[in-house]
Design an enzyme around this catalytic site. Structure first.
Site, PDB file in Angstrom:
ATOM      1  N   HIS A  18       0.843  -1.195   0.000  1.00  0.00           N
ATOM      2  CA  HIS A  18       0.000   0.000   0.000  1.00  0.00           C
ATOM      3  C   HIS A  18       0.880   1.248   0.000  1.00  0.00           C
ATOM      4  O   HIS A  18       2.110   1.152  -0.054  1.00  0.00           O
ATOM      5  CB  HIS A  18      -1.008  -0.020   1.156  1.00  0.00           C
ATOM      6  CG  HIS A  18      -0.389  -0.133   2.516  1.00  0.00           C
ATOM      7  ND1 HIS A  18       0.498   0.796   3.008  1.00  0.00           N
ATOM      8  CD2 HIS A  18      -0.523  -1.071   3.497  1.00  0.00           C
ATOM      9  CE1 HIS A  18       0.873   0.460   4.225  1.00  0.00           C
ATOM     10  NE2 HIS A  18       0.286  -0.692   4.548  1.00  0.00           N
ATOM     11  N   HIS A  21       3.972   1.373   2.390  1.00  0.00           N
ATOM     12  CA  HIS A  21       5.131   0.603   1.920  1.00  0.00           C
ATOM     13  C   HIS A  21       5.784   1.331   0.744  1.00  0.00           C
ATOM     14  O   HIS A  21       7.012   1.401   0.634  1.00  0.00           O
ATOM     15  CB  HIS A  21       4.720  -0.791   1.436  1.00  0.00           C
ATOM     16  CG  HIS A  21       3.937  -1.593   2.436  1.00  0.00           C
ATOM     17  ND1 HIS A  21       2.696  -2.117   2.158  1.00  0.00           N
ATOM     18  CD2 HIS A  21       4.219  -1.948   3.710  1.00  0.00           C
ATOM     19  CE1 HIS A  21       2.247  -2.765   3.218  1.00  0.00           C
ATOM     20  NE2 HIS A  21       3.156  -2.678   4.172  1.00  0.00           N
ATOM     21  N   CYS A 126      -3.125 -14.262  26.182  1.00  0.00           N
ATOM     22  CA  CYS A 126      -4.455 -14.290  25.550  1.00  0.00           C
ATOM     23  C   CYS A 126      -4.534 -15.533  24.675  1.00  0.00           C
ATOM     24  O   CYS A 126      -3.726 -15.697  23.748  1.00  0.00           O
ATOM     25  CB  CYS A 126      -4.699 -13.039  24.710  1.00  0.00           C
ATOM     26  SG  CYS A 126      -6.197 -13.208  23.710  1.00  0.00           S
ATOM     27  N   CYS A 129      -5.221 -14.701  20.904  1.00  0.00           N
ATOM     28  CA  CYS A 129      -4.068 -14.215  20.126  1.00  0.00           C
ATOM     29  C   CYS A 129      -2.903 -15.186  20.181  1.00  0.00           C
ATOM     30  O   CYS A 129      -1.940 -15.038  19.424  1.00  0.00           O
ATOM     31  CB  CYS A 129      -3.550 -12.891  20.686  1.00  0.00           C
ATOM     32  SG  CYS A 129      -4.740 -11.587  20.747  1.00  0.00           S
ATOM     33  N   CYS A 143      -7.806  -8.199  26.635  1.00  0.00           N
ATOM     34  CA  CYS A 143      -7.114  -8.178  25.351  1.00  0.00           C
ATOM     35  C   CYS A 143      -7.885  -7.260  24.399  1.00  0.00           C
ATOM     36  O   CYS A 143      -9.089  -7.438  24.222  1.00  0.00           O
ATOM     37  CB  CYS A 143      -7.047  -9.598  24.780  1.00  0.00           C
ATOM     38  SG  CYS A 143      -6.774  -9.602  23.000  1.00  0.00           S
ATOM     39  N   HIS A 146      -9.619  -9.360  21.531  1.00  0.00           N
ATOM     40  CA  HIS A 146     -10.632 -10.381  21.825  1.00  0.00           C
ATOM     41  C   HIS A 146     -11.582  -9.975  22.936  1.00  0.00           C
ATOM     42  O   HIS A 146     -12.524 -10.710  23.243  1.00  0.00           O
ATOM     43  CB  HIS A 146      -9.950 -11.713  22.159  1.00  0.00           C
ATOM     44  CG  HIS A 146      -9.249 -12.300  20.975  1.00  0.00           C
ATOM     45  ND1 HIS A 146      -7.932 -12.026  20.691  1.00  0.00           N
ATOM     46  CD2 HIS A 146      -9.694 -13.090  19.974  1.00  0.00           C
ATOM     47  CE1 HIS A 146      -7.594 -12.647  19.572  1.00  0.00           C
ATOM     48  NE2 HIS A 146      -8.643 -13.291  19.113  1.00  0.00           N
ATOM     49  N   LYS A 295      -6.816   7.162   9.863  1.00  0.00           N
ATOM     50  CA  LYS A 295      -5.864   6.063   9.763  1.00  0.00           C
ATOM     51  C   LYS A 295      -6.253   5.195   8.564  1.00  0.00           C
ATOM     52  O   LYS A 295      -7.438   5.005   8.293  1.00  0.00           O
ATOM     53  CB  LYS A 295      -5.976   5.241  11.057  1.00  0.00           C
ATOM     54  CG  LYS A 295      -4.705   4.538  11.385  1.00  0.00           C
ATOM     55  CD  LYS A 295      -4.743   3.904  12.755  1.00  0.00           C
ATOM     56  CE  LYS A 295      -3.584   2.949  12.790  1.00  0.00           C
ATOM     57  NZ  LYS A 295      -3.797   1.665  13.291  1.00  0.00           N
ATOM     58  N   LYS A 298      -8.172  -1.359   6.575  1.00  0.00           N
ATOM     59  CA  LYS A 298      -8.749  -2.311   5.636  1.00  0.00           C
ATOM     60  C   LYS A 298     -10.269  -2.348   5.815  1.00  0.00           C
ATOM     61  O   LYS A 298     -11.019  -2.336   4.859  1.00  0.00           O
ATOM     62  CB  LYS A 298      -8.166  -3.690   5.957  1.00  0.00           C
ATOM     63  CG  LYS A 298      -7.984  -4.559   4.761  1.00  0.00           C
ATOM     64  CD  LYS A 298      -7.165  -5.755   5.173  1.00  0.00           C
ATOM     65  CE  LYS A 298      -7.219  -6.828   4.131  1.00  0.00           C
ATOM     66  NZ  LYS A 298      -6.421  -7.992   4.484  1.00  0.00           N
TER      67      LYS A 298
END
Ligand code: ME8
Length: 636
Positions: A18, A21, A126, A129, A143, A146, A295, A298
């Protein structure tokens, strides 16, 4: 001979390339090309980071095994860079056997010297994760991913004695002000180092994570992904005793964004110290690209992919925008409006205009051949030369200090001075008076010279534009062989050499009121017309049938209507159809909507989709299903 070695982060293969990068990689390319221009011997490294649980997770989501998945995404990165004119010398993957051997060699060396020890670790884990959290990372004790409380877990692991190097690192950073740049990030690392530094857990038990490099001294464990990834910077050039390593490592400069400051500013120098080889020269840290002030995400669909923009706006315009718009070290905002603005003003108006009028006049007054200097330079000529010298000087001073935007500003000051010079000198008037022939020659020759200097100065930023300009100015030298001191010097064009006018360097981009996309993205040499898209790409467009619930004019706009469309949920959409439909025509009508376009504001009204319409000359007709279907029906 001077050497310069530049690296980008190696990117995780859990996301496609993106704009973020692209920025780090283009900035590294600019530095690399600039040092070539100064006559340095250079090496430029990029690559992909392929181990660790993030990648396992992404592969699982894609229904692939980690290696097949990593091959695919790594391939996407590798294919993207040449399309952005990135001249990297090598592309490293952390799954390369050569890299794996070097990581294991360094681990063994550090273990043998006593800086890796085995110990039990108790912490908050967690299960979702599959990783430990520190108290600070938790949100209300839970977490953040989660939303559940972690459990206490004890695990035996290997640790790197990082704490041992804390005092040494502080002293090194303090006595080498250019080691971490810009200063705010140096201060950030130093302030982090004011707290006691903990040892670093560098292993993961295989039962928990199998996708990694096995520890050479205990194959029940794999290496923590950062201890593996950072080593790419030396494994790629043949650590410990390869010729490239010996030649280039002493002049290594790492480019990163602020997100990975800690591993690069703390883990990496202490790892190097423990492994017993010299430190890199500098760590250069830039800010984040935000998208329309937010920000990049996605889930919000705001990920900007360079290869979507380049066919529409052109590669060099994109490269220029990134380098001109971001002050290295600070965050910057990306929007297509800002990109179009820069293209139209800086590139089409200023640079494009200077180049095309200079060549047009050379052709008109001198049959297209470089004229001699026909008169002694006067004050105006001296001033123009002064601007060119100043631009060369600023580029030489600012680029090594990461002042890319300042370097570009000074080149543009020179371009603007040259446009003014032509306006004031008025070659069109001089041409009317045969007694002024010598003066006309000088004015056109100076204008040609300034174009050549500009072409050489922009070469690191916009290599293909520079190449095009130089070729049309009759300079026959491959771009990699240009040298700033010779090729930017005033007077180095050759008298009598033919120049070639050619087409505009940067066509202007017209913006429609109804949307932010350019009116004619296809007008540019038909790049898009012929570009076939994959079915995958097409399927990313979410097209839905909807029913217009409300329609009204937007005050002060002749073209825009505000619609509320039911596509299973209600959407507010702004459509540029007011000259063809009145609000009453539309209520109750079925329309077809692109439902996953990034939201945009038009005349102050938010639009969450685009109504499809057919354009036939001046006629516009909205697209509608042949028979009524349920709102929300997918179009494919
Ligand atoms: O962190 N703005 O990889 P990564 C500017 N594999 N730059 C951005 C950006 C943004 N919004 N988003 C990403 C990793 N970047 C590790 C690195 S190195 C030994 C291992 C750029 O794929 C920027 O260069 O998450 C940032 O540092 C990098 O991508 C993070 O890439």
């Amino acid at each position: 001979m001077n050497h310069f070695y530049v690296t980008t982060p190696i990117y995780y293969v859990n996301a496609e390339p993106h704009i973020g990068h692209a920025y780090t990689t283009i900035v590294s390319d600019v530095l690399n090309r600039f040092h070539k221009l100064l006559g340095y011997k250079t090496f430029f490294l990029t690559g992909t980071d392929e181990h660790g649980d993030k990648i396992v997770q992404a592969a699982q989501e894609a229904g692939m095994d980690p290696k097949t998945y990593a091959d695919r995404i790594s391939g996407l990165f590798r294919e993207t860079w040449p399309k952005l004119n990135i001249g990297n010398d090598y592309f490293i993957r952390t799954t390369d056997p050569k890299h794996v051997r070097v990581v294991q060699g360094i681990l063994q060396k550090v273990r043998d010297s006593g800086d890796i020890y085995f110990s039990s670790y108790k912490g908050l884990y967690c299960i979702g994760c599959e990783r430990f959290y520190t108290e600070r990372e938790l949100v209300d004790g839970k977490c953040p991913d989660h939303d559940r409380e972690p459990v206490e877990r004890e695990e035996a692991n290997y640790f790197f004695r990082m704490s041992k190097y804390q005092g040494w690192l502080i002293e090194y950073i303090e006595s080498n002000p250019d080691f971490i740049r810009p200063e705010r990030y140096r201060n950030e690392v130093l302030s982090f180092l004011r707290e006691p530094l903990e040892d670093l857990c560098i292993s993961r038990p295989r039962e928990r994570l199998n996708w990694g490099i096995p520890l050479p001294f205990d194959d029940r464990y794999v290496t923590y992904v950062w201890f593996d990834a950072l080593i790419n910077y030396v494994s790629a050039i043949g650590y410990p005793d390869g010729p490239l390593f010996r030649e280039f490592w002493p002049s290594a400069h790492h480019m990163i964004a602020k997100d990975i400051l800690k591993p690069h500013g703390i883990y990496w120098p202490t790892m190097i110290r423990a492994a017993g080889f010299p430190l890199f020269r500098s760590l250069n840290v830039h800010g984040y690209w935000k998208i329309n002030e937010g920000k990049m995400s996605k889930s919000k669909g705001s990920v900007i992919r360079p290869l979507d923009l380049v066919p529409i706006y052109g590669l060099d315009a994109f490269r220029y925008f990134l380098l001109r718009e971001m002050v290295f070290g600070l965050d910057a905002n990306f929007s297509e409006e800002a990109l179009i603005q820069r293209i139209n003003s800086d590139l089409a108006n200023d640079l494009g205009n200077l180049f095309s009028r200079t060549l047009a006049m050379t052709s008109k007054y001198f049959g297209g051949n470089v004229p001699p200097f026909g008169s002694q330079p006067d004050a105006m000529d001296q001033e123009l030369m002064g601007h060119a010298r100043e631009a060369v000087q600023t580029v030489i001073e600012e680029i090594p200090k990461l002042g890319f935007h300042k370097a570009l500003i000074s080149i543009w000051e020179c371009i603007n001075a040259a446009n003014k010079y032509i306006d004031h000198a008025g070659p069109w008037n001089l041409a009317k008076d045969p007694a002024m022939k010598g003066r006309l020659q000088t004015v056109i020759r100076n204008a040609l010279e300034v174009n050549r200097t500009v072409a050489v100065l922009i070469a690191p930023f916009m290599p293909s534009t520079a190449e095009k300009m130089l070729e049309r100015l009759g300079v026959v030298k491959p771009i990699d062989e240009l040298r700033l001191n010779e090729d930017a010097a005033w007077g180095s064009l050759v008298e009598g050499v033919p120049v070639n006018k050619g087409e505009a360097l940067f066509p202007r981009i017209e913006v429609k009121e109804s949307g932010k996309m350019p009116e004619k993205p296809l007008g540019r040499k038909g790049e898009m017309e012929r570009e076939a898209i994959s079915i995958d790409m097409f399927q990313k467009i979410d097209i839905r049938v909807g029913i217009v619930k409300q329609a009204e004019r937007i005050p002060k706009s002749t073209k825009l209507l505000r619609l509320v469309v039911d596509i299973g949920e209600e959407r507010q959409v702004v459509a540029g159809i007011a000259q063809h439909y009145s609000p009453e025509d539309l209520t109750g009508k079925q329309v077809v909507l692109v439902a996953n376009l990034q939201p945009a504001k038009l005349m102050g009204v938010e639009s969450h989709g685009m109504v499809l319409a057919a354009h036939d000359g001046n006629v516009l007709r909205i697209v509608t299903p042949e028979q009524t279907v349920a709102p929300g029906a997918k179009v494919s």
